[in-house]
Design a protein around this motif. Structure first.
Motif, mmCIF file in Angstrom:
data_model
loop_
_atom_site.group_PDB
_atom_site.id
_atom_site.type_symbol
_atom_site.label_atom_id
_atom_site.label_comp_id
_atom_site.label_asym_id
_atom_site.label_seq_id
_atom_site.Cartn_x
_atom_site.Cartn_y
_atom_site.Cartn_z
ATOM 1 N N VAL A 19 1.012 -1.369 0.221
ATOM 2 C CA VAL A 19 0.176 -0.317 0.193
ATOM 3 C C VAL A 19 1.215 1.467 0.031
ATOM 4 N N ALA A 20 1.947 0.928 1.461
ATOM 5 C CA ALA A 20 2.615 2.998 0.882
ATOM 6 C C ALA A 20 3.325 2.782 -0.898
ATOM 7 N N GLY A 21 3.715 1.033 -1.280
ATOM 8 C CA GLY A 21 4.261 1.630 -2.715
ATOM 9 C C GLY A 21 3.270 2.002 -3.081
ATOM 10 N N ILE A 22 2.005 1.432 -3.447
ATOM 11 C CA ILE A 22 0.969 2.265 -4.162
ATOM 12 C C ILE A 22 0.656 3.688 -4.287
ATOM 13 N N SER A 27 1.464 8.730 -6.856
ATOM 14 C CA SER A 27 1.163 10.022 -7.107
ATOM 15 C C SER A 27 2.859 10.611 -7.756
ATOM 16 N N ALA A 28 3.596 9.765 -8.415
ATOM 17 C CA ALA A 28 4.631 10.199 -8.829
ATOM 18 C C ALA A 28 4.373 11.280 -9.901
ATOM 19 N N THR A 72 9.569 -2.800 -14.082
ATOM 20 C CA THR A 72 9.483 -3.948 -13.188
ATOM 21 C C THR A 72 9.292 -4.152 -12.390
ATOM 22 N N ASN A 73 8.320 -2.618 -11.447
ATOM 23 C CA ASN A 73 7.854 -2.537 -10.266
ATOM 24 C C ASN A 73 6.871 -1.370 -10.816
ATOM 25 N N PRO A 74 5.807 -2.558 -10.684
ATOM 26 C CA PRO A 74 4.520 -2.009 -10.624
ATOM 27 C C PRO A 74 3.630 -1.869 -9.746
ATOM 28 N N PHE A 75 3.261 0.103 -9.560
ATOM 29 C CA PHE A 75 2.589 -0.048 -8.405
ATOM 30 C C PHE A 75 3.267 0.526 -7.172
ATOM 31 N N GLY A 76 4.499 0.110 -7.228
ATOM 32 C CA GLY A 76 5.605 0.218 -6.193
ATOM 33 C C GLY A 76 5.304 -0.937 -5.221
ATOM 34 N N ALA A 77 5.022 -2.128 -6.011
ATOM 35 C CA ALA A 77 4.941 -2.915 -4.908
ATOM 36 C C ALA A 77 5.718 -4.718 -5.900
ATOM 37 N N ILE A 193 -16.920 -8.974 -3.328
ATOM 38 C CA ILE A 193 -15.687 -8.390 -2.426
ATOM 39 C C ILE A 193 -16.271 -7.574 -1.229
ATOM 40 N N ILE A 194 -16.209 -7.907 -0.103
ATOM 41 C CA ILE A 194 -16.279 -6.671 1.317
ATOM 42 C C ILE A 194 -14.175 -6.354 1.525
ATOM 43 N N ALA A 195 -14.914 -5.288 1.346
ATOM 44 C CA ALA A 195 -13.267 -4.835 1.275
ATOM 45 C C ALA A 195 -12.942 -3.253 2.129
ATOM 46 N N LEU A 196 -12.347 -3.667 3.236
ATOM 47 C CA LEU A 196 -11.351 -1.914 3.738
ATOM 48 C C LEU A 196 -11.207 -1.539 3.004
ATOM 49 N N PRO A 197 -11.005 -0.211 3.614
ATOM 50 C CA PRO A 197 -10.213 1.034 3.209
ATOM 51 C C PRO A 197 -9.350 0.941 3.745
ATOM 52 N N THR A 198 -7.989 1.251 2.645
ATOM 53 C CA THR A 198 -6.212 1.283 3.505
ATOM 54 C C THR A 198 -6.480 3.032 3.629
ATOM 55 N N ALA A 199 -4.916 3.153 3.928
ATOM 56 C CA ALA A 199 -4.611 4.148 4.524
ATOM 57 C C ALA A 199 -4.143 5.072 4.062
ATOM 58 N N ILE A 200 -4.074 4.332 2.594
ATOM 59 C CA ILE A 200 -4.430 5.908 1.483
ATOM 60 C C ILE A 200 -5.517 6.214 0.413
ATOM 61 N N SER A 201 -6.177 5.430 0.918
ATOM 62 C CA SER A 201 -7.602 5.654 0.209
ATOM 63 C C SER A 201 -8.947 6.592 0.558
ATOM 64 N N PRO A 202 -8.641 7.293 -0.398
ATOM 65 C CA PRO A 202 -8.985 8.805 -0.315
ATOM 66 C C PRO A 202 -10.563 8.736 -0.294
#
Length: 204
Positions: A19-22, A27-28, A72-77, A193-202
């Protein structure tokens, strides 16, 4: 306006780092698109991160897709990702643009496969039903796929799983949902899918 959901399957225990990498990736400098949501799957297929972005036009979308495929590093992850897929969508035209905000702690992301020719009648059915359905709980977005088989995806936020169950029961009991005529165009192939917002989710 185009929307894209990138579904990233990640190794067990790597979600937080991914998530941090995403966050850095989207935002790059030189990145295209606007991050609208980033969720971690909780019920359904696990170890998935779902990244929702909007694009102003086809060229911006294409440039960003090329960026993801030609690194080689998609989405920073890249080290965490074991699978990656993309779905490209157009919004149901009667809906307003998706706006970031706090809407709920639980999100349902559901996709229905449609019969051929099912997109126009599905949009019409939803347009007729949403004024009443929207009074029970807000809709984040409903959108139809621009690639692959005919299908549409909708994203609903809820305060909790109990709230989701209560809203769904009330909408069915009162004849508000499903949209009248809408199920006639479904093939029966669906997933949720039931999903939970991550720390970066607007969208949170």
């Amino acid at each position: 306006m185009l929307y894209e959901i990138a579904t990233l399957t990640v190794k067990l225990g790597t979600a937080a780092k991914a998530v941090a990498g995403i966050g850095d990736y989207v935002s790059a400098s030189g990145a295209n698109g606007t991050l609208l949501g980033c969720w971690a799957s909780e019920i359904g297929e696990l170890n998935q991160l779902l990244v929702l972005r909007s694009f102003s036009d086809h060229e911006a979308w294409r440039a960003e897709r090329e960026r993801a495929l030609r690194t080689t590093n998609p989405f920073g992850a890249g080290e965490a990702i074991t699978g990656m897929s993309f779905d490209t969508y157009a919004p149901f035209p009667f809906l307003p643009p998706l706006a970031p905000g706090k809407y709920g702690s639980v999100y349902e992301i559901r996709t229905y496969r449609l019969k051929h020719g099912g997109v126009p009648p599905t949009i019409a059915a939803w347009e007729a039903a949403m004024p009443e359905r929207g009074k029970l709980s807000p809709l984040s977005i409903a959108m139809y796929a621009l690639d692959g088989p005919p299908r549409f995806t909708h994203i609903w936020p809820f305060a909790s799983l109990d709230a989701r169950a209560a809203v769904r029961a009330e909408s069915v009991a009162n004849g508000i949902w499903p949209p009248k005529g809408g199920p006639d165009w479904l093939t029966g192939d669906m997933r949720s899918i039931i999903a939970l917002p991550t720390a970066i989710s607007p969208l949170a």
